[in-house]
Design an enzyme around this catalytic site. Structure first.
Site, PDB file in Angstrom:
ATOM      1  N   TYR A  42     -15.217  -1.461   9.787  1.00  0.00           N
ATOM      2  CA  TYR A  42     -13.782  -1.322   9.742  1.00  0.00           C
ATOM      3  C   TYR A  42     -13.125  -1.895  10.923  1.00  0.00           C
ATOM      4  O   TYR A  42     -11.990  -2.465  10.740  1.00  0.00           O
ATOM      5  CB  TYR A  42     -13.497  -0.092   9.643  1.00  0.00           C
ATOM      6  CG  TYR A  42     -11.998   0.322   9.073  1.00  0.00           C
ATOM      7  CD1 TYR A  42     -11.523  -0.164   8.263  1.00  0.00           C
ATOM      8  CD2 TYR A  42     -11.280   1.205  10.121  1.00  0.00           C
ATOM      9  CE1 TYR A  42     -10.077   0.288   7.839  1.00  0.00           C
ATOM     10  CE2 TYR A  42     -10.015   1.227   9.839  1.00  0.00           C
ATOM     11  CZ  TYR A  42      -9.388   0.822   8.774  1.00  0.00           C
ATOM     12  OH  TYR A  42      -7.991   0.950   8.547  1.00  0.00           O
ATOM     13  N   GLY A  50       0.769  -1.207  -0.196  1.00  0.00           N
ATOM     14  CA  GLY A  50      -0.014   0.102  -0.119  1.00  0.00           C
ATOM     15  C   GLY A  50       0.770   1.124   0.028  1.00  0.00           C
ATOM     16  O   GLY A  50       0.383   2.296   0.882  1.00  0.00           O
ATOM     17  N   ASP A  61     -21.955  11.809  15.620  1.00  0.00           N
ATOM     18  CA  ASP A  61     -20.830  12.178  16.205  1.00  0.00           C
ATOM     19  C   ASP A  61     -19.637  11.125  16.083  1.00  0.00           C
ATOM     20  O   ASP A  61     -18.537  11.017  16.122  1.00  0.00           O
ATOM     21  CB  ASP A  61     -21.054  12.262  17.798  1.00  0.00           C
ATOM     22  CG  ASP A  61     -21.481  13.768  18.052  1.00  0.00           C
ATOM     23  OD1 ASP A  61     -21.124  14.629  17.587  1.00  0.00           O
ATOM     24  OD2 ASP A  61     -21.944  13.967  19.130  1.00  0.00           O
ATOM     25  N   ARG A 100     -11.138  12.747  20.530  1.00  0.00           N
ATOM     26  CA  ARG A 100     -10.097  11.902  19.596  1.00  0.00           C
ATOM     27  C   ARG A 100      -8.716  12.016  19.948  1.00  0.00           C
ATOM     28  O   ARG A 100      -8.452  13.199  20.172  1.00  0.00           O
ATOM     29  CB  ARG A 100     -10.562  12.219  18.192  1.00  0.00           C
ATOM     30  CG  ARG A 100     -11.758  11.961  17.794  1.00  0.00           C
ATOM     31  CD  ARG A 100     -11.968  10.420  17.702  1.00  0.00           C
ATOM     32  NE  ARG A 100     -13.486  10.113  16.911  1.00  0.00           N
ATOM     33  CZ  ARG A 100     -14.454   9.935  17.702  1.00  0.00           C
ATOM     34  NH1 ARG A 100     -14.183   9.940  18.982  1.00  0.00           N
ATOM     35  NH2 ARG A 100     -15.660   9.777  17.321  1.00  0.00           N
ATOM     36  N   ASN A 155      -6.356   7.768  14.985  1.00  0.00           N
ATOM     37  CA  ASN A 155      -6.375   8.509  13.378  1.00  0.00           C
ATOM     38  C   ASN A 155      -5.047   9.333  13.186  1.00  0.00           C
ATOM     39  O   ASN A 155      -4.313   9.693  14.173  1.00  0.00           O
ATOM     40  CB  ASN A 155      -7.328   9.491  13.395  1.00  0.00           C
ATOM     41  CG  ASN A 155      -8.650   8.864  13.079  1.00  0.00           C
ATOM     42  OD1 ASN A 155      -8.893   7.682  12.816  1.00  0.00           O
ATOM     43  ND2 ASN A 155      -9.770   9.352  13.556  1.00  0.00           N
ATOM     44  N   GLY A 174       1.621   4.697   3.720  1.00  0.00           N
ATOM     45  CA  GLY A 174       2.759   4.046   2.740  1.00  0.00           C
ATOM     46  C   GLY A 174       3.423   5.000   1.979  1.00  0.00           C
ATOM     47  O   GLY A 174       5.057   4.776   1.924  1.00  0.00           O
TER      48      GLY A 174
END
Length: 309
Positions: free
Chosen positions: A136, A10, A269, A209, A165, A16
């Site tokens: 996912y 990838g 959310d 997050r 993330n 990548g």
């Protein structure tokens, strides 16, 4: 391990590309392939042909089919099928061709849906995933199950990282594929340029997050080439989080936008809280990701502004 031939699966994606830049800088022996290069990881025969031809010794799995919350909701079937098939085939071919180490990142959305608690590795199986990321998250979690099975039966060497993330130069900047940080940068920069009075932000702004600067993720992958094999998942990150509202305000400040942020509470959310406990990472690597969020956002915005000139 660094002296072995490394295959970056990838290599045209966000992670990548940065991984390849680092390997070039290190003058490492590496090869790469992706769908853009004509190798479809959903087709095991294509991977086998590549392995037969290139004879890699290490695999760094940067291949993923993923996007932001809207993309995830609209492409659930594709996300499940593509990610499960790609990783299943890559690990099986790594076994067949006697790969020495397989480095595998797993999104922290694979953690159970909890309200406010720093995720510890021992709690990874302690409940269901949030519905917004279940597909996912489960597909990525399944790669760890496969790695454990292959380690137990075949003695394969894995390093599995649980990562938040990522963001930074080279990130996706479009309405569909961007995660919250990239989408906010794009919207706020556009609003400033067009002198728009307000920017619409999805959701309430309350979810918290954790973010990892892309080059810090690459650094931990490089360090993973030198550690002892550790098939159990390891949390990677700074162990700090920020609400989407505060993140939007930070980006607004860095961009210099003077308009108003409007939160569209009719939009979902996602999971309320995603921060990981990183004590094991600190012990194993004697290291923490050095790039602060504001510093990383400044670098990302600078890159993005140059890109759209």
């Amino acid at each position: 391990m660094k002296d072995n031939k490394i295959f970056v699966a990838g290599g045209t994606g966000f992670l990548g590309q940065r991984m390849i830049e680092r390997l070039k800088k290190e003058k490492a022996n590496f090869v790469t392939a992706s769908l853009d290069d004509g190798v479809d990881f959903r087709d095991k025969k294509q991977i086998e042909s590549f392995f037969e031809r290139e004879k890699p010794e290490i695999v760094i799995n940067c291949a993923a089919f993923v996007g932001g919350i809207k993309f995830g909701m609209e492409h659930e079937g594709e996300i499940f099928y593509n990610n499960l098939l790609m990783s299943t085939n890559l690990i099986e071919c790594a076994r067949k061709y006697k790969i020495k180490r397989f480095i595998n990142p797993i999104s922290n959305c694979s953690y159970p849906d909890v309200l406010q608690k720093d995720f510890k590795e021992e709690e990874w199986w302690d409940g269901p995933l949030h519905t917004s990321v279940m597909v996912y998250g489960f597909a990525r979690k399944a790669t760890w199950v496969q790695s454990l099975a292959y380690h137990n039966q075949y003695g394969m060497d894995f390093v599995n990282f649980l990562v938040p993330n990522m963001y930074g130069p080279g990130d996706h900047f479009n309405e569909v594929r961007s995660h919250a940080l990239g989408a906010l940068i794009m919207k706020i920069v556009k609003a400033k340029k067009e002198k728009s009075p307000e920017v619409i932000v999805w959701g309430t702004g309350k979810p918290v997050r954790e973010w990892l600067y892309i080059d810090d993720c690459v650094e931990i992958f490089m360090r993973a080439l030198e550690i002892e094999p550790f098939v159990k998942p390891i949390n990677i990150g700074q162990g700090k989080g920020i609400s989407i509202k505060d993140l939007a305000e930070m980006i607004k400040e860095v961009v210099g936008y003077e308009g108003k942020l409007v939160f569209d509470t009719s939009k979902p959310d996602g999971a309320p809280y995603k921060i990981m406990n990183v004590d094991k990472m600190k012990t194993m690597f004697d290291w923490v990701p050095p790039t602060g969020l504001k510093e990383g956002i400044k670098k990302t915005i600078e890159w993005y502004l140059n890109k759209i000139k």
